[in-house]
Design a protein around this motif. Structure first.
Motif, short mmCIF file in Angstrom:
data_model
loop_
_atom_site.label_atom_id
_atom_site.label_comp_id
_atom_site.label_asym_id
_atom_site.label_seq_id
_atom_site.Cartn_x
_atom_site.Cartn_y
_atom_site.Cartn_z
N LYS A 1 42.64 17.51 11.73
CA LYS A 1 43.31 18.27 12.78
C LYS A 1 44.50 18.98 12.17
O LYS A 1 44.98 18.63 11.09
CB LYS A 1 43.74 17.39 13.95
CG LYS A 1 44.84 16.41 13.65
CD LYS A 1 45.23 15.66 14.91
CE LYS A 1 46.41 14.75 14.63
NZ LYS A 1 46.93 14.15 15.84
N SER B 1 49.72 19.68 15.19
CA SER B 1 49.44 18.81 16.34
C SER B 1 50.36 17.60 16.38
O SER B 1 50.57 17.02 17.44
CB SER B 1 47.98 18.33 16.29
OG SER B 1 47.12 19.42 16.40
N CYS C 1 44.07 17.61 20.83
CA CYS C 1 43.95 18.72 19.88
C CYS C 1 42.51 18.84 19.43
O CYS C 1 41.68 17.97 19.69
CB CYS C 1 44.88 18.50 18.69
SG CYS C 1 44.58 16.96 17.84
#
Length: 65
Positions: A8, A12, A18
């Motif tokens: 990710k 985030s 997310c």
């Protein structure tokens, strides 16, 4: 099946809502981190088109409920 680890964005932080991405057998997999059972498979070309649209603001009018 050869898969990389889910990743990710570093932007985030500790947020659990997310988008995560990984490559699996040449396809790109996307999922929401808070709902890991739903995975979207796409190609590099489709992902590039999506990212171009996101950068251009094509999805700014969409809202979640």
């Amino acid at each position: 099946m050869t898969s990389s680890a889910w990743q990710k964005s570093s932007y985030s932080g500790a947020n659990s809502d997310c988008v995560e991405v990984r490559v699996s057998d040449g396809l790109i997999e996307l999922r929401e981190s808070d709902d890991g059972d739903v995975i979207v498979l796409t190609t590099r070309l489709n992902l590039a088109d999506f990212l171009q649209g996101a950068k251009a603001g094509e999805f700014d009018h969409l809202t979640t409920s």
